[in-house]
Design a protein around this motif. Structure first.
Motif, PDB file in Angstrom:
ATOM      1  N   TYR D  16       0.830  -1.207   0.000  1.00  0.00           N
ATOM      2  CA  TYR D  16       0.000   0.000   0.000  1.00  0.00           C
ATOM      3  C   TYR D  16       0.866   1.260   0.000  1.00  0.00           C
ATOM      4  N   SER D  55      -5.694   8.245  -7.557  1.00  0.00           N
ATOM      5  CA  SER D  55      -5.277   6.926  -7.076  1.00  0.00           C
ATOM      6  C   SER D  55      -4.536   7.051  -5.761  1.00  0.00           C
ATOM      7  N   TYR D  59      -5.440   5.351  -2.239  1.00  0.00           N
ATOM      8  CA  TYR D  59      -4.541   4.480  -1.477  1.00  0.00           C
ATOM      9  C   TYR D  59      -4.165   5.073  -0.130  1.00  0.00           C
ATOM     10  N   ALA D  62      -6.877   3.825   1.908  1.00  0.00           N
ATOM     11  CA  ALA D  62      -6.709   2.389   2.122  1.00  0.00           C
ATOM     12  C   ALA D  62      -5.592   2.113   3.123  1.00  0.00           C
ATOM     13  N   ARG D  77     -11.161   1.447  -2.188  1.00  0.00           N
ATOM     14  CA  ARG D  77     -10.708   1.313  -3.573  1.00  0.00           C
ATOM     15  C   ARG D  77     -11.724   1.944  -4.526  1.00  0.00           C
ATOM     16  N   TRP D  81     -11.628   4.661  -7.601  1.00  0.00           N
ATOM     17  CA  TRP D  81     -11.903   4.221  -8.973  1.00  0.00           C
ATOM     18  C   TRP D  81     -12.956   5.068  -9.683  1.00  0.00           C
ATOM     19  N   TYR D 183      -9.381  -7.029 -12.503  1.00  0.00           N
ATOM     20  CA  TYR D 183     -10.524  -6.712 -11.643  1.00  0.00           C
ATOM     21  C   TYR D 183     -11.593  -7.801 -11.682  1.00  0.00           C
ATOM     22  N   THR D 206      -2.766  -5.382  -5.481  1.00  0.00           N
ATOM     23  CA  THR D 206      -2.278  -4.002  -5.426  1.00  0.00           C
ATOM     24  C   THR D 206      -1.193  -3.779  -6.458  1.00  0.00           C
ATOM     25  N   ASP D 209      -2.860  -3.401  -9.751  1.00  0.00           N
ATOM     26  CA  ASP D 209      -3.571  -2.119  -9.731  1.00  0.00           C
ATOM     27  C   ASP D 209      -2.564  -0.985  -9.950  1.00  0.00           C
TER      28      ASP D 209
END
Lengths: 229, 229, 229, 229, 229
Positions: D16, D55, D59, D62, D77, D81, D183, D206, D209
């Motif tokens: 992360y 993004s 994160y 997150a 997330r 998105w 995804y 991750t 991603d």
């Protein structure tokens, strides 16, 4: 009015928060100044602004330490000084360079002296080294810096500059002479008299530190703004 | 609807959060304005923007203090004012300077008066000094500032400017006359009536403070944007 | 998958966090847009960007309040609206001004109406005033704004602009007509039906709010980018 | 060495934190790139940069959720998105537009498809909708996007561009084809095998991603930098 | 003076905070440098600045981990390195490219080697892989990078550049040779001697890391500033 808050712990926290806001504002003002100043003044101005920003970051740490633990740690001051004081000295060099060619050796010698000045003071305070010897060493490096600024290559070059440049150099040098004297003085107060942690001393100290941190950057901004016309 | 939250503690926190967002937005707007305004207006505009930013930082501190301890400390207000009010006064000086040459002595006298105005008020509130005397001293410095703006060198120079400049100067001066009157008035309410900590008073006070902090910067932006055409 | 987290409390927090990221991204996009758009479009674009930024700050407060206390306070929404909605209305004025001269009186009347619209709604919600009357007053100011946009000086001026300008004005006006209707509707749902705090209502409300906050700024950016060619 | 920290919980947190730093750095690099790229490349570049910034914000949420509660919530997330994926698709459109005129309808259809793709996936994961159906719907929108990029108006226009543009479009499209396949695959792993919360899966996920988030923006930057010469 | 704070836990925290401030200041200085350097130097300068910024973010994480848990986790270092070290290597490539055409294959090979160097070191430390083998692999990739910089296409191109370029390349390469040697050495100290968590080792390590992070970016800035004249 807010008596309790002030007397109990707030002299320090208002000194810290005030310094934080003032140094950050100075940094932003210098950065914005890049948009209206002449290109050859941008390097010292950017350095002055970054020095103010680094001060603000240092005081941000000091403020949060104070608010959470009521401690006025010197360690956090040093973390800023390692960046701030060499940058200020470098800004002086580039300030003089904007007027005429200063030998690059001056830059290296002054940057090294500024770093060593902070480092020796740090080693003393942290107890890795004899504090008195460290303080004396730090003073020696500071005197070397003053020597470069009073009797080195820079004053000759600055003398050929405009009135604003000469005046600016005079004031910056004065602050580095008188203002920086607070650091060895406080060290003496702290070690010999042992009252370095008293609220009043911390607040007074912060006030002097604030002047040392703000004014050189603002002087560079003022000179750079005038040289534009 | 959110009655409990509002009546229990939220008038102050919504006043604070609103001021925080409004001052920060003003600062960003002024900074962006640097990209479309004429070069000679950039100095007062940058100062207006930084003054708004410093206000936002001050209110950020005040908001977090309020949220964590439910206290409306004056100390945090001061930490911002030390930067904000001298910057606003300096912005007025450079606003006038964008029109014609204002003697640099005016700048030094006004900056010093603005700093001393905040400082004497602070010393009184913090209890280092007789509060009444400090308040009177602070009012005296404020009246000096008004004197410079009404009868000094600036109005003569501004009078030669365009209509937008004259109008802008008129309004900024009015805010510094009427708006800044809130500070001694509140001090009186606080000390004599002793209700300075009541939610309503803090909210009302913040509202006036907001107007004092926002409008001068926005007026500078508005004038600078019009002078472009 | 993350069922527990979602059903227990996360519809609101993901709506909030999504709005926060979307509004902040919009603000940054508008600010970057200043580097490629024509100078006369920069004022409405900067205002649209700052409105989005102020929204983001408001939602930052709302998100942290929700995460710490599981409350969807209206107070924090208002703290943002006081800045956002007048700025959006001002952006509409300057959008029209980029095409032709709109009387400056329109600006003052619309800004005042926008401020009063938010303020009367706030007074009602905070309980300082009869909620129904406050809501009606707020609707009246909103209708006044719509009147200016449909029958005032602006539509005539915009009609002379390019296709992109006309289309942009049409859509912004539509959002201020249909989108802003959510605020009195929610107020009705909240007070009469009393379900304003239910997760679904808060999430739906946030979704509409998001559209109101984002699209006007993005439309200004889109029009300004096209007018460049 | 730091074995305990790593094995106990740190694979996820280092994945992360690494993604957070990498996406934020990409965003800053794209923003700085605006200063050396040609004007017509600034729109896709700004969008790529803002997508990377959004993004990073996602994160950031997150990471803090993980550090405080050891949960790898999908909700956070999604909050990113909703902004990131439509922006990336829009960046592809403006990337093609920098070479030649792409019908504006393509933009609206692709933006809508990107939004619906994320939204249907969200509804399924949040349990408002049959998860399998939602996943299939999401895949359908994704396939539509691929259809536009492979057989729509864009490839014809890009084919007329320089070698750098053609190569850039090829790679971005490839990432949106292969990379985005993660995804639905993860969704399958998560629902059918039920191991979506295992540290290894989260870390691997991750990583993919990260590639999806970084590379399109970096490719836009690379192409824009080359087209300058 | 602040003896207790220093000896008990502060060597590490002051090393961390100092590095944080120094790297962040370097990043800001590089970004500001974009306003006065020549256009062809902006790419390596932006990369150097972003590398310093990513370092600052990494140390921000390390500092907060240290302050809350008194742990000097390697995981957080890696999260920064994954971005920093490939960016530094890319900055070297673009530094050489500002002088003459360097084959693009060099860029891909060096970026890949830099990523793999960090990744193999990470896998070893995290215990997914034999630590000794991972360390050897990491050293191999590092030697490959040195090979490219000493015997590849870059030195030939740089040799044709100005004195400042040649000197700058020499120093950056030296830092990547001597400075980066600290990483395998520390790994050895850590694994074989097992004292990697001692305060002194962490502080010393941070000092070397600081030099590696700062100086290449500052050298790029210095060269770019000189090439302007």
């Amino acid at each position: 009015m807010f008596g309790v808050l002030y007397t109990s712990r707030d002299v320090v926290s208002s000194a810290y928060a005030g310094t934080l806001i003032a140094t950050f504002s100075t940094a932003v003002l210098c950065f914005l100044g890049l948009s209206w100043t002449d290109e050859r003044w941008r390097i010292p101005l950017a350095m002055g602004g970054v020095a103010a920003l680094a001060s603000a970051l240092g005081y941000l740490g000091a403020t949060s330490l104070w608010l959470t633990e009521q401690k006025a740690s010197g360690a956090i001051r040093y973390s800023g000084w390692f960046t701030v004081q060499p940058l200020q000295v470098a800004a002086v060099y580039f300030f003089a360079s904007a007027t005429g060619k200063v030998p690059v050796g001056v830059f290296w010698r002054m940057s090294a002296a500024a770093l060593l000045m902070v480092f020796s003071r740090y080693l003393g305070d942290a107890g890795f080294f004899n504090p008195t010897l460290a303080a004396l060493l730090s003073i020696a490096f500071w005197l070397y810096l003053l020597g470069e600024m009073y009797f080195g290559a820079m004053p000759d070059i600055v003398r050929k500059g405009s009135r604003a440049v000469r005046l600016g150099f005079f004031w910056i040098r004065l602050i580095l002479t008188i203002g920086w004297a607070i650091y060895p003085i406080l060290h003496f107060v702290d070690v010999v008299i042992g009252s370095g942690q008293a609220s009043g001393v911390v607040a007074l100290y912060t006030l002097f530190d604030l002047i040392n941190l703000l004014t050189p950057s603002l002087i560079v901004l003022a000179v750079a703004s005038q040289e534009r016309y």
